[in-house]
Design a protein around this motif. Sequence first.
Motif, mmCIF file in Angstrom:
data_model
loop_
_atom_site.group_PDB
_atom_site.id
_atom_site.type_symbol
_atom_site.label_atom_id
_atom_site.label_comp_id
_atom_site.label_asym_id
_atom_site.label_seq_id
_atom_site.Cartn_x
_atom_site.Cartn_y
_atom_site.Cartn_z
ATOM 1 N N SER A 1 -3.724 12.005 4.226
ATOM 2 C CA SER A 1 -4.189 11.840 5.603
ATOM 3 C C SER A 1 -3.162 12.385 6.587
ATOM 4 N N GLU B 1 0.839 -1.190 0.000
ATOM 5 C CA GLU B 1 0.000 0.000 0.000
ATOM 6 C C GLU B 1 0.879 1.248 0.000
ATOM 7 N N GLU C 1 -7.467 7.647 -0.464
ATOM 8 C CA GLU C 1 -7.456 6.918 0.807
ATOM 9 C C GLU C 1 -8.888 6.880 1.329
ATOM 10 N N PRO D 1 0.079 7.084 3.110
ATOM 11 C CA PRO D 1 -1.108 7.969 3.153
ATOM 12 C C PRO D 1 -0.720 9.442 3.253
#
Length: 536
Positions: free
Chosen positions: A8, A2, A67, A5
Amino acid sequence: MESFPYLSVAILFPIAAAFLIPFLPDPGDGSRIRWYALTISLADFLVTVAGFLNGYDPSVDGLQLVEQVRWLPELGLGWSVGADGLSMPLILLTTFITSLAILAAWPVTFKPRLFHMLMLAMCGGQVAVFAVQDMLLFFLAWELELIPVYLLLAIWGGKKRQYAATKFILYTAGSSLFILVVGLAMGFQGDGPPSFAYGDIAAKPLGLSFQALCYSGLLIAFGVKLPVVPLHTWLPDAHGEATAPVHMLLAGILLKMGGYALLRFNAQMLPEAHAQFAPLLVVLGVVNIIYAALTSFAQRNLKRKIAYSSISHMGFVLIGVASFSPLATSGAMLQMISHGLIGASLFFLVGATYDRTHTLMLDEMGGVGQQMRKMFALWTTCSLASLALPGMSGFVAELMVFVGFATSDAYSLVFRVVIVSMAAVGVILTPIYLLSMLREIFFGQENQNLLEHNRLRDAEPREIYIISCLLVPIISIGLYPRLTTETYRATIETLVQQNRSALVVSTGIPPSPVPPALATAILPDGIPSLSPLATQ
């Protein structure tokens, strides 16, 4: 594996860091707090830069860096962030301006913990406004950034700070209710479980009447923030009482939230209503340009003069958004970025000048150019950028809007000629009041009382560094605009194509195609060759 992020972290990191400030040891003068806040803001800026370099492809028009976390699917609630050409440049602008604003707040010694706590919290909230992909999250982020601005005005503002802060919160919080009502209406529209995700709402078959109601409510909400005349009166009061760091955030980021939201919601999610309301936006844009320029010309208070100048420049954003031209819409986006940099630089200089002269009235200034030569050079350069001197970012942005609208086939020739001619009046007035302002501050008749009772020190290294950081992108964009326009070109072209298709559906009259070479033949190399799209 992944991806990291980035968005975020860019949102939550400064907010979490802000809540740690009360627990940090400090000798009492705020020195450690200042360095802590500056470190956090710079780290947040680097996070957004890393996200842009590692996870964002400018040639893709869709959502990237996505996300999602499902929280309560039955009610359509969850955490959803992402970036495209409309949001990524403004996310970078937000973290960049915030870092410089915290550096500009170095002299703040009154309640430094609370001040920097609010600055970091506002950074996270403003990034969230541009990054979230959910109507309810957008409303929460929109409201989150209002609280720090209110407190920064009410506590660290000037003599009329309570009035300015109250007026700001009444205008902005009151208009935000339209966002909530429209968001709920669109989220619950249709069969099945409610969904407030932008993509889901845009895919719903919303009728023209429903779109028009939603468009009207959002236009009021975003018109206050842009601001659009006559919903603008909170801005001169807020700027008149704010400190220099808050000025930089208001002019550099806060106004851009309104322009971004018009593109994201009104133009992208309500295209058929946008086709009906577009002429109104054009007229409002011209009113903004001329009215605010004339009002700025008459102002004797330095802060209010620059504030009305900001309102005038945002009129070009309205014209570009409603142009149905990829060139003019790209110019509107560039105008937001350009004005964010130029507005932040001018208001920082206003604060630096006030710290030396202890007055904002032009009638009480004059003759300080010999004692503040570096400051005069900085003021002159930033003012020339604001009046759209060729080679600066403002010139390219306004030229793209002018040429794009003049060659747009969505309006009659008479209407285009009238609008362009009237908007040109504002362009003529801008250098008059800005150059007159420079003359009154640095030349003219010397105020002996001012010169005798104030030690007018010249620009300090910290101040020169801040202005230099802002001038580098201003000049770079002016010399080679493609550095910026290529980051959102694909998104803008897709958006305009959608709007032009909606225009055909709404009016039933296909616009006549404009020769593709027309828009590109008169533009210098470096400006993206966004030829008008063929009718769908």
